[in-house]
Design an enzyme around this catalytic site. Sequence first.
Site, PDB file in Angstrom:
ATOM      1  N   ASN A  43      -4.310   3.369  -3.769  1.00  0.00           N
ATOM      2  CA  ASN A  43      -5.384   3.435  -2.752  1.00  0.00           C
ATOM      3  C   ASN A  43      -6.065   2.149  -2.529  1.00  0.00           C
ATOM      4  O   ASN A  43      -6.780   1.623  -3.712  1.00  0.00           O
ATOM      5  CB  ASN A  43      -6.255   4.764  -3.132  1.00  0.00           C
ATOM      6  CG  ASN A  43      -7.142   4.975  -2.185  1.00  0.00           C
ATOM      7  OD1 ASN A  43      -7.856   4.276  -1.365  1.00  0.00           O
ATOM      8  ND2 ASN A  43      -7.252   6.521  -2.008  1.00  0.00           N
ATOM      9  N   PHE A  44      -6.061   1.319  -1.342  1.00  0.00           N
ATOM     10  CA  PHE A  44      -6.879   0.388  -1.268  1.00  0.00           C
ATOM     11  C   PHE A  44      -8.201   0.314  -0.500  1.00  0.00           C
ATOM     12  O   PHE A  44      -8.727  -0.590  -0.196  1.00  0.00           O
ATOM     13  CB  PHE A  44      -5.991  -0.219  -0.131  1.00  0.00           C
ATOM     14  CG  PHE A  44      -4.741  -1.273  -0.721  1.00  0.00           C
ATOM     15  CD1 PHE A  44      -5.152  -2.643  -1.238  1.00  0.00           C
ATOM     16  CD2 PHE A  44      -3.642  -0.818  -1.020  1.00  0.00           C
ATOM     17  CE1 PHE A  44      -4.119  -3.272  -1.746  1.00  0.00           C
ATOM     18  CE2 PHE A  44      -2.505  -1.610  -1.685  1.00  0.00           C
ATOM     19  CZ  PHE A  44      -2.736  -2.754  -2.044  1.00  0.00           C
ATOM     20  N   GLY A  89       0.818  -1.225   0.016  1.00  0.00           N
ATOM     21  CA  GLY A  89      -0.111   0.071   0.198  1.00  0.00           C
ATOM     22  C   GLY A  89       0.742   1.412  -0.146  1.00  0.00           C
ATOM     23  O   GLY A  89       0.268   2.400  -0.162  1.00  0.00           O
ATOM     24  N   THR A  90       2.089   1.225   0.068  1.00  0.00           N
ATOM     25  CA  THR A  90       3.025   2.068   0.048  1.00  0.00           C
ATOM     26  C   THR A  90       3.116   2.823  -1.285  1.00  0.00           C
ATOM     27  O   THR A  90       2.836   2.099  -2.320  1.00  0.00           O
ATOM     28  CB  THR A  90       4.627   1.696   0.209  1.00  0.00           C
ATOM     29  OG1 THR A  90       4.583   1.025   1.619  1.00  0.00           O
ATOM     30  CG2 THR A  90       5.547   2.820   0.268  1.00  0.00           C
ATOM     31  N   THR A  91       3.162   4.207  -1.472  1.00  0.00           N
ATOM     32  CA  THR A  91       3.126   4.872  -2.887  1.00  0.00           C
ATOM     33  C   THR A  91       4.535   5.610  -2.810  1.00  0.00           C
ATOM     34  O   THR A  91       5.207   5.641  -1.968  1.00  0.00           O
ATOM     35  CB  THR A  91       2.127   5.815  -2.952  1.00  0.00           C
ATOM     36  OG1 THR A  91       2.202   6.771  -1.765  1.00  0.00           O
ATOM     37  CG2 THR A  91       0.686   4.957  -2.665  1.00  0.00           C
ATOM     38  N   LYS A 101       2.155  13.289   5.037  1.00  0.00           N
ATOM     39  CA  LYS A 101       2.271  12.657   4.047  1.00  0.00           C
ATOM     40  C   LYS A 101       3.518  12.845   3.257  1.00  0.00           C
ATOM     41  O   LYS A 101       3.743  14.159   3.061  1.00  0.00           O
ATOM     42  CB  LYS A 101       1.030  12.626   3.037  1.00  0.00           C
ATOM     43  CG  LYS A 101       0.894  11.742   1.800  1.00  0.00           C
ATOM     44  CD  LYS A 101      -0.192  11.784   1.268  1.00  0.00           C
ATOM     45  CE  LYS A 101      -0.169  10.924   0.031  1.00  0.00           C
ATOM     46  NZ  LYS A 101       0.211   9.406   0.413  1.00  0.00           N
ATOM     47  N   HIS A 103      -4.135  16.031   1.886  1.00  0.00           N
ATOM     48  CA  HIS A 103      -3.762  14.972   2.885  1.00  0.00           C
ATOM     49  C   HIS A 103      -3.251  15.786   3.911  1.00  0.00           C
ATOM     50  O   HIS A 103      -2.970  16.867   4.136  1.00  0.00           O
ATOM     51  CB  HIS A 103      -2.814  13.902   2.170  1.00  0.00           C
ATOM     52  CG  HIS A 103      -3.499  12.887   1.244  1.00  0.00           C
ATOM     53  ND1 HIS A 103      -3.758  13.261   0.074  1.00  0.00           N
ATOM     54  CD2 HIS A 103      -3.881  11.727   1.501  1.00  0.00           C
ATOM     55  CE1 HIS A 103      -4.152  12.162  -0.450  1.00  0.00           C
ATOM     56  NE2 HIS A 103      -4.330  11.219   0.197  1.00  0.00           N
ATOM     57  N   HIS A 104      -3.106  14.604   5.132  1.00  0.00           N
ATOM     58  CA  HIS A 104      -2.557  15.317   6.530  1.00  0.00           C
ATOM     59  C   HIS A 104      -0.965  15.857   6.161  1.00  0.00           C
ATOM     60  O   HIS A 104      -0.168  15.393   5.069  1.00  0.00           O
ATOM     61  CB  HIS A 104      -2.348  14.185   7.252  1.00  0.00           C
ATOM     62  CG  HIS A 104      -1.530  12.987   6.691  1.00  0.00           C
ATOM     63  ND1 HIS A 104      -0.549  12.913   6.847  1.00  0.00           N
ATOM     64  CD2 HIS A 104      -2.320  11.777   6.142  1.00  0.00           C
ATOM     65  CE1 HIS A 104       0.274  11.512   6.534  1.00  0.00           C
ATOM     66  NE2 HIS A 104      -1.250  10.834   6.036  1.00  0.00           N
ATOM     67  N   THR A 138      -2.957   8.197  -5.627  1.00  0.00           N
ATOM     68  CA  THR A 138      -4.197   8.339  -6.091  1.00  0.00           C
ATOM     69  C   THR A 138      -4.707   9.383  -7.075  1.00  0.00           C
ATOM     70  O   THR A 138      -5.048   9.029  -8.234  1.00  0.00           O
ATOM     71  CB  THR A 138      -5.273   8.231  -4.984  1.00  0.00           C
ATOM     72  OG1 THR A 138      -4.752   7.266  -4.069  1.00  0.00           O
ATOM     73  CG2 THR A 138      -6.901   8.263  -5.304  1.00  0.00           C
TER      74      THR A 138
END
Length: 248
Positions: free
Chosen positions: A101-102, A74-76, A138, A134-135, A145
């Site tokens: 994005n999972f 799930g790492t990008t 990140k 995003h936060h 995504t």
Amino acid sequence: MIIALIGYGKMGKEVEAVATERGWSVALRQTSRSSPPPEADMRAVDVAIHFARAEPLLRHVEEWSRAGRPLVVGTTGWGSDLDAIQRIVDSSGTGLVYGSNFSPGMQIFQHIVRQAGTLIDRFPEYDAGIHETHHRHKADSPSGTALTLGRILLEKLARKSELIHGTLQGGVKADQLQITSARTGAVVGEHTVLFDSPADAIELTHKAKSRRGFALGALLAAEWILGKTGVHTFDEVVSELLDTPLRT
């Protein structure tokens, strides 16, 4: 099912919480800086789930492939390593699922964006753009995504041929699709696709309320990859679960 967690930050802990609810057990926990566990311990695991930083991903894939265990990634921010990872996984006969994005909801959203792009392509007065928030912690920008959404629109809009992002000098050309990003507070993830014309605007937005959706998707992928070989994307997982193609 017995899983390993590579990355034990907020996302790794959410995966552990949801896995425990499902009756699974977590046998190993690694961080980005951890030494590889003994191979016997790795072989006692069914699947490793990776939500650590991107930099050590190639090394982690080598370690877990050598142990003969599949991975869910799930790492990008590691796209440049995809060919090397493909070779490692293929040569070891293991399996790997990755996705920007999972969240199953995001997979539905991407399907909606594909359909919208097909419709908007018939109306040249509409321009298109993407914004994501995003936060502030990140690491990558734009999000994986957002890049996926951008590639979807490039496929669907004949008048768009190039993705652009980051700080711009000057305006945006007619054939360019801009992705803008914001990093603030504790936002889990918001993605908006905007179609704008002189007469009106259409906005499609997906908002993640928590990390639970990502954790559920990663665990679905972990179940799916058992017994399979090769490198796969999360949209393949969702397509098979829904028994219908996501691409039109």
